[in-house]
Design an enzyme around this catalytic site. Sequence first.
Site: not given
Ligand code: AP5
Length: 219
Positions: A13, A88, A127, A160, A171
Amino acid sequence: MNLIFLGPPGAGKGTQAARLSEEFSIPQISTGDILREARKNKTPLGQKAESFMVQGQLVPDEVVIGIVEERLRESDCQNGFILDGFPRTTAQADALGQMLLSLGRQINQVISFSVDDAAIISRLSGRRVCSDCGASFHVEFSPTTVDGVCDKCGGKTYQRKDDQAETIKERLDVYKKQTQPLIDYYSNLGALISVEGQGSVDDVLNASKALCHLRRDFS
Ligand code: AP5
């Protein structure tokens, strides 16, 4: 163009949102990035979010809803936005609907990225993120030129805390229980489009762009 990116942790994402944000000149609003920045700066918000994030749990709805409500009112969101990691939960989705109604706006499209669990584990465990600019890399799929140094700004990269094996599993469980139901939620509203998230970054980007343009013509 007002977009929501849905998908499990590591679905890509953030990677796709960063690229489409440039392409469409609209901001990427990542609740995860906002919360990590608050933790880094040890603000009251960051302190509140810390324990939930470290354990792979969701931060309480009222906290993240407040963040997004404030952010969507900023002037750079006038021409559109990409919500990355919000909503979410059903409560967050309902609150977003109310917020947009009060702003006289609506979501044009919800893109759901599907990636299987094995790929997610491999993506997240490899990552690395820049501690200064937040750029995301992968030790195998998109490594930095110099180990541990961000290609974009020269900052230090780090792993991270929530990208450790046990927390990734938590997660994924949280995603399946609390966020996956939003696929039906938005599908029932006729707003959902699914994108196969398992190809190369460029293939996924091209598929997403094609679908956004398609929808744009009709919105
Ligand atoms: P990346 O693009 O970083 O993936 P992502 O889907 O953004 O993954 P996240 O782990 O950031 O999502 P998340 O939803 O768990 O975390 P968030 O920060 O929102 O890609 C991942 C890896 O894969 C990278 O190394 C990239 O290079 C690689 N990659 C990407 N595309 C690729 C491809 N096509 N092929 C190969 N490799 C690829 O949330 C973190 C925490 O914050 C949550 O756990 C929660 O505690 C809190 N939080 C955030 N938002 C909320 C909410 N709305 N409500 C409640 N708590 C929240």
